[in-house]
Design an enzyme around this catalytic site. Structure first.
Site, PDB file in Angstrom:
ATOM      1  N   THR A   1     -15.314  36.999 -48.803  1.00 43.71           N
ATOM      2  CA  THR A   1     -16.364  37.863 -48.218  1.00 43.71           C
ATOM      3  C   THR A   1     -15.330  39.172 -48.170  1.00 43.71           C
ATOM      4  OG1 THR A   1     -17.836  36.525 -46.965  1.00 43.71           O
ATOM      5  CG2 THR A   1     -17.486  38.713 -46.084  1.00 43.71           C
TER       6      THR A   1
ATOM      7  N   ASP B   1     -23.638  35.931 -40.980  1.00 42.91           N
ATOM      8  CA  ASP B   1     -23.388  36.818 -39.912  1.00 42.91           C
ATOM      9  C   ASP B   1     -23.034  38.322 -40.662  1.00 42.91           C
ATOM     10  OD1 ASP B   1     -21.132  35.790 -41.429  1.00 42.91           O
ATOM     11  OD2 ASP B   1     -19.817  36.827 -39.838  1.00 42.91           O
TER      12      ASP B   1
HETATM   13  N1  ASP Z   1     -19.323  34.902 -42.915  1.00 45.54           N
HETATM   14  C1  ASP Z   1     -19.825  34.867 -44.598  1.00 45.54           C
HETATM   15  C2  ASP Z   1     -20.965  34.102 -44.295  1.00 45.54           C
HETATM   16  O1  ASP Z   1     -21.086  32.998 -43.477  1.00 45.54           O
HETATM   17  C3  ASP Z   1     -18.903  34.048 -45.321  1.00 45.54           C
HETATM   18  C4  ASP Z   1     -17.409  34.544 -45.497  1.00 45.54           C
HETATM   19  O2  ASP Z   1     -17.160  35.333 -44.636  1.00 45.54           O
HETATM   20  O3  ASP Z   1     -16.632  33.919 -45.895  1.00 45.54           O
HETATM   21  O4  ASP Z   1     -22.095  34.157 -45.073  1.00 45.54           O
END
Ligand code: ASP
Length: 290
Positions: A172, A203
């Site tokens: 991300t 999130d």
């Molecule tokens: N936080 C992101 C989600 O849960 C994934 C990530 O940050 O790797 O969609």
């Protein structure tokens, strides 16, 4: 620890762009690309910091959305049915405006759509309605295959078809920026988790969870999204700093709380009005640069 090579000067109250390329475990053969990508993104943001914190943060995120090594835009994680479903948000701390899209179809730069929503009345638009809004505002949808890479297809195959253990893609992307006027911005973009239920939203696009900015600080988080949502991670962290907490200490405490109380791992980057860069992670690493 995965550390970006793009560490630029960081005087306490100077304009600054800080980026992350996701918390997690990056395979060693991808590490150099992660580092270079973060560095290029931070430099792209820094190049337009004169246009303000919002422009800088979004420019940095766009670079990473274009880089297939990250889980955003091109190369994003695919959902259960092998489709692209993108989440992104931008928040301007000076105006307390935010824009976000979630479960968005194939667009190259979801962060640009979120940026365009900053000054519109819906804060967050989901699914087909988000696609329609983007198309009506001049954004071009691309064939889904344009965003699917051999690596993202193989990850989907491993998780969905072969029952591979981890559905966490990592990668991300996010940026926080502070301009010469001390205005703050946070922007985050992701494809989410591999094989996620269609319609699942993490999130990243939720104000106060994975993305948040006010006049106190700007925060972009990455990690196990459900835990960051339940903890209302970023808004609570901002409140703790507003109440007088020391930023790095509060950031580490907030991540420890996610792990302890919600069973989630991850990381975050943060700038305050007159301090930073601040960053922490509870995973193996989190690529970053400033
Ligand atoms: N936080 C992101 C989600 O849960 C994934 C990530 O940050 O790797 O969609």
């Amino acid at each position: 620890m995965i550390t970006g090579e793009g560490r630029l000067s960081a005087n306490m109250d100077s304009p600054l762009v800080l980026v992350h390329g996701g918390a997690g475990s990056v395979p060693s053969d991808s590490l150099p690309r992660h580092r270079i990508g973060c560095r290029l993104a931070a430099e792209a943001g820094a190049a337009v910091i004169g246009d303000g914190a919002v422009e800088a943060a979004c420019a940095a995120v766009r670079i990473m959305e274009d880089d297939e090594v990250y889980n955003a835009g091109t190369g994003c994680a695919l959902n259960l049915i092998g489709a692209v479903s993108l989440d992104a948000a931008v928040m301007c701390g000076a105006t307390i405006d935010a824009g976000g899209v979630c479960a968005l179809g194939p667009f190259k730069h979801p962060v640009s759509i979120a940026q365009a929503l900053l000054h519109e009345s819906p804060v967050l638009i989901a699914g087909a309605a988000a696609d329609d809004w983007a198309l009506a505002h001049g954004f071009e949808q691309v064939p889904e295959d344009d965003l699917i890479t051999p690596k993202s297809a193989a990850a989907w195959q491993r998780v969905v078809k072969e029952g591979g253990a981890s559905n966490w893609a990592g990668g991300t992307v996010g940026a926080v920026a502070r301009d010469a006027q001390g205005r703050l911005c946070a922007a985050t973009s992701t494809g989410g988790t591999i094989g996620k239920l269609p319609g699942r939203v993490g999130d990243t696009p939720l104000v106060g969870a994975g993305t948040y900015a006010d006049e106190v600080c700007a925060i972009s988080a990455t990690g196990e999204g459900e835990a960051f949502v339940l903890a209302v991670f970023a808004a609570r962290l901002s409140d703790a700093i507003r109440a007088g907490g020391e930023p790095q200490e509060e950031l580490e405490k907030a991540l420890a709380r996610i792990e302890r109380d919600f069973g989630g791992l991850g990381g975050a980057i943060m700038l305050t009005r007159d301090g930073g860069p601040f960053m922490a992670w509870t995973t193996d690493g989190m690529s970053h640069a400033w």
